[in-house]
Design a protein around this motif. Structure first.
Motif, PDB file in Angstrom:
ATOM      1  N   UNK A 118       0.826  -1.209   0.000  1.00 19.46           N
ATOM      2  CA  UNK A 118       0.000   0.000   0.000  1.00 19.46           C
ATOM      3  C   UNK A 118       0.861   1.260   0.000  1.00 19.46           C
ATOM      4  N   UNK A 119       1.511   1.595  -1.123  1.00 15.10           N
ATOM      5  CA  UNK A 119       2.305   2.820  -1.179  1.00 15.10           C
ATOM      6  C   UNK A 119       1.414   4.071  -1.139  1.00 15.10           C
ATOM      7  N   UNK A 120       1.880   5.060  -0.398  1.00 12.93           N
ATOM      8  CA  UNK A 120       1.153   6.324  -0.288  1.00 12.93           C
ATOM      9  C   UNK A 120       1.333   7.124  -1.579  1.00 12.93           C
ATOM     10  N   UNK A 121       0.206   7.627  -2.124  1.00 18.07           N
ATOM     11  CA  UNK A 121       0.277   8.478  -3.310  1.00 18.07           C
ATOM     12  C   UNK A 121      -0.229   9.887  -3.023  1.00 18.07           C
ATOM     13  N   UNK A 122      -0.912  10.063  -1.892  1.00 22.88           N
ATOM     14  CA  UNK A 122      -1.404  11.381  -1.496  1.00 22.88           C
ATOM     15  C   UNK A 122      -1.265  11.497   0.023  1.00 22.88           C
ATOM     16  N   UNK A 123      -0.208  12.177   0.456  1.00 19.52           N
ATOM     17  CA  UNK A 123       0.109  12.253   1.882  1.00 19.52           C
ATOM     18  C   UNK A 123      -1.001  12.940   2.678  1.00 19.52           C
ATOM     19  N   UNK A 124      -1.597  13.979   2.142  1.00 18.43           N
ATOM     20  CA  UNK A 124      -2.662  14.691   2.843  1.00 18.43           C
ATOM     21  C   UNK A 124      -3.872  13.776   3.073  1.00 18.43           C
ATOM     22  N   UNK A 125      -4.294  13.074   2.027  1.00 22.78           N
ATOM     23  CA  UNK A 125      -5.408  12.132   2.162  1.00 22.78           C
ATOM     24  C   UNK A 125      -5.037  10.998   3.121  1.00 22.78           C
ATOM     25  N   UNK A 126      -3.791  10.544   3.052  1.00 20.34           N
ATOM     26  CA  UNK A 126      -3.361   9.468   3.931  1.00 20.34           C
ATOM     27  C   UNK A 126      -3.461   9.892   5.395  1.00 20.34           C
ATOM     28  N   UNK A 152      -5.382  12.182   6.646  1.00 21.60           N
ATOM     29  CA  UNK A 152      -6.797  12.355   6.963  1.00 21.60           C
ATOM     30  C   UNK A 152      -7.491  11.017   7.223  1.00 21.60           C
ATOM     31  N   UNK A 153      -7.181   9.990   6.426  1.00 25.19           N
ATOM     32  CA  UNK A 153      -7.906   8.724   6.490  1.00 25.19           C
ATOM     33  C   UNK A 153      -7.174   7.628   7.263  1.00 25.19           C
ATOM     34  N   UNK A 154      -6.004   7.937   7.802  1.00 22.78           N
ATOM     35  CA  UNK A 154      -5.237   6.937   8.557  1.00 22.78           C
ATOM     36  C   UNK A 154      -5.993   6.397   9.771  1.00 22.78           C
ATOM     37  N   UNK A 159      -9.177   5.874  10.173  1.00 18.94           N
ATOM     38  CA  UNK A 159     -10.163   4.908   9.666  1.00 18.94           C
ATOM     39  C   UNK A 159      -9.459   3.651   9.151  1.00 18.94           C
ATOM     40  N   UNK A 160      -8.307   3.823   8.514  1.00 15.84           N
ATOM     41  CA  UNK A 160      -7.502   2.697   8.034  1.00 15.84           C
ATOM     42  C   UNK A 160      -7.094   1.809   9.204  1.00 15.84           C
ATOM     43  N   UNK A 161      -6.581   2.418  10.267  1.00 15.75           N
ATOM     44  CA  UNK A 161      -6.136   1.646  11.428  1.00 15.75           C
ATOM     45  C   UNK A 161      -7.304   0.936  12.105  1.00 15.75           C
ATOM     46  N   UNK A 162      -8.454   1.590  12.193  1.00 15.99           N
ATOM     47  CA  UNK A 162      -9.638   0.958  12.774  1.00 15.99           C
ATOM     48  C   UNK A 162     -10.081  -0.236  11.924  1.00 15.99           C
ATOM     49  N   UNK A 163     -10.017  -0.080  10.600  1.00 14.84           N
ATOM     50  CA  UNK A 163     -10.391  -1.162   9.681  1.00 14.84           C
ATOM     51  C   UNK A 163      -9.449  -2.349   9.840  1.00 14.84           C
ATOM     52  N   UNK A 164      -8.146  -2.079   9.873  1.00 18.84           N
ATOM     53  CA  UNK A 164      -7.142  -3.139  10.036  1.00 18.84           C
ATOM     54  C   UNK A 164      -7.349  -3.851  11.367  1.00 18.84           C
ATOM     55  N   UNK A 165      -7.576  -3.101  12.429  1.00 21.23           N
ATOM     56  CA  UNK A 165      -7.775  -3.687  13.752  1.00 21.23           C
ATOM     57  C   UNK A 165      -9.017  -4.578  13.786  1.00 21.23           C
ATOM     58  N   UNK A 166     -10.110  -4.106  13.174  1.00 21.30           N
ATOM     59  CA  UNK A 166     -11.349  -4.893  13.105  1.00 21.30           C
ATOM     60  C   UNK A 166     -11.109  -6.221  12.388  1.00 21.30           C
ATOM     61  N   UNK A 193     -10.388  -1.045   2.236  1.00 15.86           N
ATOM     62  CA  UNK A 193      -9.586  -0.258   3.177  1.00 15.86           C
ATOM     63  C   UNK A 193      -9.827   1.224   2.874  1.00 15.86           C
ATOM     64  N   UNK A 194     -10.157   2.020   3.891  1.00 20.52           N
ATOM     65  CA  UNK A 194     -10.444   3.435   3.646  1.00 20.52           C
ATOM     66  C   UNK A 194      -9.347   4.196   2.897  1.00 20.52           C
ATOM     67  N   UNK A 195      -8.075   3.882   3.114  1.00 23.19           N
ATOM     68  CA  UNK A 195      -7.023   4.614   2.399  1.00 23.19           C
ATOM     69  C   UNK A 195      -6.987   4.266   0.911  1.00 23.19           C
ATOM     70  N   UNK A 196      -7.481   3.088   0.559  1.00 21.34           N
ATOM     71  CA  UNK A 196      -7.586   2.701  -0.854  1.00 21.34           C
ATOM     72  C   UNK A 196      -8.824   3.358  -1.458  1.00 21.34           C
ATOM     73  N   UNK A 197      -9.941   3.257  -0.765  1.00 24.45           N
ATOM     74  CA  UNK A 197     -11.191   3.856  -1.252  1.00 24.45           C
ATOM     75  C   UNK A 197     -11.022   5.349  -1.514  1.00 24.45           C
ATOM     76  N   UNK A 198     -10.343   6.046  -0.602  1.00 17.81           N
ATOM     77  CA  UNK A 198     -10.207   7.506  -0.687  1.00 17.81           C
ATOM     78  C   UNK A 198      -9.057   7.971  -1.580  1.00 17.81           C
ATOM     79  N   UNK A 199      -8.318   7.035  -2.183  1.00 12.31           N
ATOM     80  CA  UNK A 199      -7.247   7.400  -3.108  1.00 12.31           C
ATOM     81  C   UNK A 199      -5.985   7.903  -2.446  1.00 12.31           C
TER      82      UNK A 199
END
Length: 90
Positions: free
Chosen positions: A7-15, A17-19, A21-28, A66-72
């Protein structure tokens, strides 16, 4: 089977913002037995998740949701992984 999501980061600002939600998704998914391991790369450019799924399609659906994928914020490369049991018998 195990599947590795790179999962390489392509948009640091979006990452950033959505990190959360990403961590909550991974934990779930970890608590549901769908993730073996996950974590960031030490260079700060993304991370990796190892999914546990019956099929590639199931793993792909989990990774794509994964929210970070969905949100680009990150791209996704998913590969089946032939994990070996150690130690190896030679």
């Amino acid at each position: 089977m195990k599947y590795v999501a790179l999962l390489p980061i392509i948009d640091q600002e979006k990452n950033t913002q959505h990190r959360p939600a990403h961590l909550a998704y991974i934990n779930k998914l970890y608590h549901e037995g769908k993730i073996m391991a996950a974590g960031p790369f030490t260079d700060g450019k993304g991370g990796m998740v190892i999914y546990v799924a019956d099929t590639y399609e199931e793993a792909l659906e989990l990774a794509q949701n994964d929210p970070v994928v969905i949100e680009g914020a990150r791209t996704l490369e998913l590969r089946e992984w032939g994990a070996l049991t150690l130690p190896l018998e030679l």
